[in-house]
Write an enzyme that holds these catalytic residues in place. Sequence first.
Site, short mmCIF file in Angstrom:
data_model
loop_
_atom_site.label_atom_id
_atom_site.label_comp_id
_atom_site.label_asym_id
_atom_site.label_seq_id
_atom_site.Cartn_x
_atom_site.Cartn_y
_atom_site.Cartn_z
N GLU A 1 0.82 -1.22 0.00
CA GLU A 1 0.00 0.00 0.00
C GLU A 1 0.85 1.27 0.00
O GLU A 1 0.33 2.37 -0.14
CB GLU A 1 -0.95 0.00 1.21
CG GLU A 1 -2.02 -1.08 1.07
CD GLU A 1 -2.86 -1.27 2.32
OE1 GLU A 1 -4.06 -1.51 2.18
OE2 GLU A 1 -2.30 -1.21 3.43
N GLY B 1 -12.57 -3.26 2.18
CA GLY B 1 -13.73 -4.01 1.72
C GLY B 1 -14.89 -3.05 1.49
O GLY B 1 -14.99 -2.02 2.17
N MET C 1 -9.09 -1.59 8.54
CA MET C 1 -8.55 -1.92 9.86
C MET C 1 -7.68 -0.84 10.50
O MET C 1 -7.08 -1.10 11.55
CB MET C 1 -7.76 -3.25 9.77
CG MET C 1 -8.62 -4.41 9.29
SD MET C 1 -7.72 -5.96 9.09
CE MET C 1 -7.30 -6.33 10.79
N GLU C 2 -7.57 0.35 9.87
CA GLU C 2 -6.66 1.36 10.42
C GLU C 2 -7.21 2.79 10.45
O GLU C 2 -6.79 3.59 11.30
CB GLU C 2 -5.32 1.39 9.63
CG GLU C 2 -4.52 0.12 9.67
CD GLU C 2 -5.03 -0.92 8.67
OE1 GLU C 2 -5.65 -0.53 7.65
OE2 GLU C 2 -4.83 -2.11 8.92
N ASP D 1 -12.31 -5.75 -2.32
CA ASP D 1 -13.19 -6.92 -2.14
C ASP D 1 -14.52 -6.43 -1.58
O ASP D 1 -14.64 -5.28 -1.17
CB ASP D 1 -12.54 -7.93 -1.18
CG ASP D 1 -12.28 -7.32 0.19
OD1 ASP D 1 -13.20 -7.35 1.00
OD2 ASP D 1 -11.18 -6.79 0.44
N1 ADE Z 1 -9.05 -4.44 3.82
C1 ADE Z 1 -9.35 -4.87 2.58
N2 ADE Z 1 -10.43 -5.68 2.60
C2 ADE Z 1 -10.82 -5.74 3.90
C3 ADE Z 1 -11.86 -6.43 4.56
N3 ADE Z 1 -12.71 -7.21 3.88
N4 ADE Z 1 -11.96 -6.29 5.90
C4 ADE Z 1 -11.10 -5.51 6.58
N5 ADE Z 1 -10.09 -4.85 6.00
C5 ADE Z 1 -9.95 -4.96 4.67
#
Ligand code: ADE
Length: 229
Positions: A11, A77, A172-173, A196
């Site tokens: 990233e 996501g 997540m950050e 995703d």
């Molecule tokens: N980063 C990319 N895809 C993710 C997901 N499905 N959940 C959490 N962090 C992500």
Amino acid sequence: MIGIIGAMVSEIEGLQQEMTDTEITETGMNVFTAGKLCGRDVVISVCGPGKVNAALCTQAMIMLYRPDMILNIGVAGSGDKSVGIFDMVIGTAAVQHDMDTSPIGDPVCYVSRIGLIEIPCDDSLRKNLREAAEAEGIRCHEGIIATGDQFICGAEQKNAIRARCTPLAVEMEGAAVAHACYMHGVKCGILRSVSDNADGKAEVDYPVFAERAAAETHRVVKRMLESML
Ligand code: ADE
């Protein structure tokens, strides 16, 4: 100076490779590369996944470099069916979806001390990011980004988060970077390209799409830095 933080090497490395006049500083396990990118003074770091890694890296960056603003970039996501793979989500605010002290009387996702559920992103930075993304021909959305210490890969998990904070993206950050920035009065921007759908196929889609999604954020960051000159 502009700080840029991403969780994974993929990233960040595309931007790092284009930096000049670089100087590396390490503290704890965080490595900071300061230098020039597109004519601007920047400092870049890979924080590792999750809220604690992100907050520690952000705090250290602020203490060491006193940046005017910090951008959290990377993949995410999708949090909503309107947001497709490779779409860009720019945070209006970020929520720690796994923060819950409701049994002792707080609202769900409330972060004590800063006293917020939605941790704000800077408006002018958001506008600059949007203009840069649109100039790159990327489909953009602005809204809530949900952050927590889980990779989301199922309908039940995703729906529980949606019920809490109606996000456009899950990652997540972002909220941890925003939290640390908020505590220090540093402007924060969050830019995420969707890798995703955070559904039952997420663990299959993520490795296929994450690299290109990360590269999309690099295009936008470079375009924005150039336009800010
Ligand atoms: N980063 C990319 N895809 C993710 C997901 N499905 N959940 C959490 N962090 C992500």
